[in-house]
Design an enzyme around this catalytic site. Structure first.
Site, PDB file in Angstrom:
ATOM      1  N   ARG A   1      -8.896  12.310  12.432  1.00 50.54           N
ATOM      2  CA  ARG A   1      -7.473  12.016  12.591  1.00 50.54           C
ATOM      3  C   ARG A   1      -6.630  13.292  12.598  1.00 50.54           C
ATOM      4  NH1 ARG A   1      -6.161   7.029   8.677  1.00 50.54           N
ATOM      5  NH2 ARG A   1      -4.184   7.107   9.820  1.00 50.54           N
TER       6      ARG A   1
ATOM      7  N   ASP B   1       1.633  -1.062  12.060  1.00 49.14           N
ATOM      8  CA  ASP B   1       0.366  -1.511  11.482  1.00 49.14           C
ATOM      9  C   ASP B   1       0.062  -2.969  11.793  1.00 49.14           C
ATOM     10  OD1 ASP B   1      -0.282   0.935  10.362  1.00 49.14           O
ATOM     11  OD2 ASP B   1       0.765   0.505   8.485  1.00 49.14           O
TER      12      ASP B   1
ATOM     13  N   LYS C   1      -5.039   6.087  14.838  1.00 49.15           N
ATOM     14  CA  LYS C   1      -5.163   5.462  13.521  1.00 49.15           C
ATOM     15  C   LYS C   1      -6.622   5.572  13.065  1.00 49.15           C
ATOM     16  CE  LYS C   1      -0.970   3.944  12.550  1.00 49.15           C
ATOM     17  NZ  LYS C   1      -0.285   4.235  11.278  1.00 49.15           N
TER      18      LYS C   1
ATOM     19  N   LYS D   1       0.831  -1.207   0.000  1.00 49.10           N
ATOM     20  CA  LYS D   1       0.000   0.000   0.000  1.00 49.10           C
ATOM     21  C   LYS D   1       0.869   1.263   0.000  1.00 49.10           C
ATOM     22  CE  LYS D   1      -3.062   0.710   3.454  1.00 49.10           C
ATOM     23  NZ  LYS D   1      -3.290   2.064   4.022  1.00 49.10           N
ATOM     24  N   SER D   2       1.876   1.293   0.849  1.00 47.57           N
ATOM     25  CA  SER D   2       2.740   2.472   0.941  1.00 47.57           C
ATOM     26  C   SER D   2       3.428   2.759  -0.389  1.00 47.57           C
ATOM     27  CB  SER D   2       3.796   2.267   2.033  1.00 47.57           C
ATOM     28  OG  SER D   2       3.206   2.128   3.298  1.00 47.57           O
TER      29      SER D   2
ATOM     30  N   ARG E   1       2.989   5.954  -3.273  1.00 46.16           N
ATOM     31  CA  ARG E   1       4.124   6.778  -3.673  1.00 46.16           C
ATOM     32  C   ARG E   1       4.445   6.647  -5.154  1.00 46.16           C
ATOM     33  NH1 ARG E   1       4.069   5.721   1.554  1.00 46.16           N
ATOM     34  NH2 ARG E   1       5.211   7.022   3.066  1.00 46.16           N
TER      35      ARG E   1
ATOM     36  N   GLN F   1       4.998   9.125   7.332  1.00 45.37           N
ATOM     37  CA  GLN F   1       4.114  10.084   6.680  1.00 45.37           C
ATOM     38  C   GLN F   1       4.599  11.517   6.911  1.00 45.37           C
ATOM     39  OE1 GLN F   1       0.093   9.255   7.910  1.00 45.37           O
ATOM     40  NE2 GLN F   1       0.016   7.306   6.823  1.00 45.37           N
TER      41      GLN F   1
ATOM     42  N   SER G   1       7.703   8.835  12.100  1.00 52.64           N
ATOM     43  CA  SER G   1       6.543   8.710  11.222  1.00 52.64           C
ATOM     44  C   SER G   1       6.961   8.867   9.774  1.00 52.64           C
ATOM     45  CB  SER G   1       5.494   9.771  11.565  1.00 52.64           C
ATOM     46  OG  SER G   1       4.511   9.851  10.546  1.00 52.64           O
TER      47      SER G   1
ATOM     48  N   GLY H   1      -5.125   8.304   5.232  1.00 52.85           N
ATOM     49  CA  GLY H   1      -4.239   9.245   5.898  1.00 52.85           C
ATOM     50  C   GLY H   1      -2.951   9.463   5.118  1.00 52.85           C
TER      51      GLY H   1
END
Length: 437
Positions: free
Chosen positions: A125, A323, A350, A24-25, A29, A174, A172, A97
Site C-alpha cells: 500500500r 469503505d 486499499k 474502527k476509526s 484515535r 488519514q 483523505s 493502514g
C-alpha cells in the site's frame, strides 16, 4: 489449502437487533491520543479487532500503559505529551493502514528513531501521500520505492518540524490526521486543505483533549500545542461503526422479509453517505433515539426490506462512504436498473484493488453484471444470481459483502473468510443468529 466457508441462501429474511461493534476509526484515535496524556482514560465499546489491536501494540511499544478490563473496555495511561519513548524493536502495524499513516505523523515529531513493518498487504500500500507532506514539514522518512513503501524508518529531526499549509490532492482522513498529529509539535500553524471534506473524527477527538482545530470550508488548521494544555478526558465512549452497520443496512434492505434494528450507530455527518445512497435507492430507513456522546452523533437505525432502484453518485460524496462501496455494490445488484459509481479511484489502493475485486468476484455470482472503470463501477441490477466459489483477497470488506450477496442469491463459498477479524470478528455469527431469529 485455502480455508473455505459456505454461506447458504437466506429465504426468509433477517430479523432482530444488532449491537454494532465500536467504530474502527474512533477506536484507533482514542488509543493514540490517550497515549499522549498523563492521566488514565477509560475507553468503552472499543473495537476488539486486529487493526485496532495493532494500534494498541504500537502505543505499548512506545511506553503507554494499556490494560483491558474486557474485550471492549480498556484503560490507557500515557507518560505525558512529550512522554513517548523510543521503541525497543520494529513496530508492526499488521494490516492497518490507519495505524501506520497516523503513527508516521505522530512519530515524525518525536526525538527518537522508529521503524515500521506490516503484513504483505500493507507492504503493497502507498505511503507516499503521507510521507510527502510530512517531509515538507521537515520529517525524515525512509523506505522502499522512493520512501513510499514498507518497511519505513522515521529519523528524528534536529530543530523539530515546521508548520506548513498543504493542499492535499485527495480527500483523505488519514493524510489529514497524520499532518494534524505532526502539527501539534510543529513550530507554527499547520493547515490542510482538501478537495472535499473527509471524515473528521481526529478533529472532534482533539477538541476532547483540549486541542482546538480551526475549520474554514475544506481547510483545517492546528496550532502548536503546549504540554500543559493537553488534557485527557476521564472517559471516551466509542459509537458503533457505520461501516460495520452497512452490511446489515444493505442486507435488511435487499433480503425479502427482513426487519432489523441496529443499535448505537455512529452518524457523524462525514460518514453518512451510505444512508443517503440507500435512501436514494428507495431503502426504508428510520433513525431513532438520536444523541451525541463525546462529540460524536449516534442513533439506532431501523431498516426494512423493500424494492430498490439504481442510482448515480461520484467524487463529491466519496469521502463519506469510500469503505462502503463494496456493500453498496451488493445492494445495487439487487436493485432494478443500473447504478453508476464514479470518483472511487481510491479503492484501487486499499487492502486490495477493490474495484477489480468487485468486478472479478461479483460477476461470478451475477455474470456480466459489473463493469469496472479506472475510478468506478457500472452495476446492472436485477440479474439472476447463481452460486459460486469466490476469493476474498484477504480483504474484510470484500468478504462480508460477498457473504451478503451470496445469502441474497443461491449461496456462496468463500475462500479465506477469516479476514473479517480485521474489523468485525463476530460477523458470521451475527449473520447466522439473525437468519434464525
Amino acid at each position: 489449502m485455502a480455508e473455505l466457508m459456505t454461506i447458504s441462501k437466506i429465504s426468509d429474511g433477517l430479523r432482530g437487533e444488532v449491537a454494532i461493534p465500536g467504530d474502527k476509526s474512533i477506536s484507533h484515535r482514542s488509543v493514540m491520543l490517550s497515549g499522549l496524556g498523563s492521566t488514565p482514560v477509560r475507553i468503552t465499546n472499543f473495537l476488539h479487532a486486529q487493526d485496532c489491536l495493532s494500534t494498541v501494540a504500537c502505543l505499548r511499544a512506545l511506553g503507554a500503559k494499556i490494560e483491558f478490563q474486557s474485550e471492549t473496555e480498556l484503560t490507557v495511561t500515557g507518560n505525558g505529551f512529550h512522554g513517548l519513548r523510543e521503541p525497543g524493536t520494529i513496530i508492526d502495524a499488521g494490516n492497518s493502514g490507519t495505524t501506520l499513516r497516523l503513527m508516521m505523523g505522530l512519530l515524525s515529531a518525536q526525538p527518537f528513531f522508529s521503524a515500521f513493518t506490516g503484513d504483505a498487504s500493507l507492504h503493497r500500500r502507498p505511503m507516499g501521500r503521507v510521507a510527502k507532506p510530512l517531509s515538507q514539514m521537515g520529517a525524515q522518512i525512509y523506505g522502499r520505492e522512493g520512501n513510499t513503501k514498507l518497511p519505513l524508518a522515521v529519523v528524528p529531526v534536529e530543530g523539530g518540524l515546521k508548520g506548513i499549509s498543504y493542499q492535499s490532492p485527495v480527500a483523505s482522513a488519514q493524510v489529514k490526521s497524520a499532518l494534524l498529529l505532526a502539527g501539534m509539535y510543529a513550530d507554527g500553524p499547520t493547515t490542510v486543505t482538501e478537495p472535499f471534506v473527509s471524515r473528521d473524527h481526529t478533529e472532534r477527538m482533539l477538541a476532547a483533549f483540549g486541542v482546538p482545530v480551526e475549520r474554514a470550508g475544506t481547510a483545517v488548521t492546528i496550532n502548536p500545542v503546549k504540554a500543559e494544555d493537553y488534557k485527557a478526558p476521564e472517559a471516551i465512549e466509542v459509537p458503533g461503526d457505520i461501516s460495520s452497520a452497512a452490511y446489515w443496512l444493505a442486507a435488511g434492505a435487499i433480503l425479502p422479509g427482513s426487519k432489523l434494528l441496529l443499535r448505537n450507530v455512529g452518524i457523524n455527518e462525514t460518514r453518512t453517505g451510505i444512508l443517503e445512497v440507500l435512501q436514494n435507492m428507495g431503502a426504508k430507513l428510520e433513525l431513532r433515539n438520536e444523541r451525541v456522546s463525546g462529540g460524536e452523533a449516534a442513533a439506532d437505525i431501523c431498516v426494512e426490506a423493500g424494492p430498490l432502484h439504481g442510482t448515480t453518485f461520484g467524487a463529491e460524496i466519496m469521502p463519506r462512504l469510500i469503505d462502503e462501496i463494496p456493500i453498496i455494490a451488493v445492494a445495487a445488484l439487487l436493485a432494478e436498473g443500473d447504478t453508476v459509481i464514479t470518483g472511487a479511484g481510491e479503492l484501487r489502493v486499499k487492502e486490495t484493488d477493490r474495484l477489480a475485486a468487485i468486478e472479478q468476484e461479483f460477476n461470478k455470482l451475477a455474470p456480466g453484471a459489473v463493469e469496472a472503470s479506472e475510478d468506478g463501477l457500472v452495476i446492472h441490477g436485477g440479474r439472476t444470481l447463481k452460486k459460486a466459489r469466490c476469493f476474498t483477497y484477504d480483504d474484510h470488506r470484500i468478504a462480508m459483502s460477498l457473504a451478503i450477496l451470496g445469502a441474497a442469491g443461491e449461496g456462496v463459498e468463500l475462500e479465506n473468510p477469516g479476514c473479517v477479524n480485521i474489523s468485525y470478528p463476530a460477523f458470521y455469527g451475527e449473520l447466522e443468529r439473525l437468519r434464525k431469529a
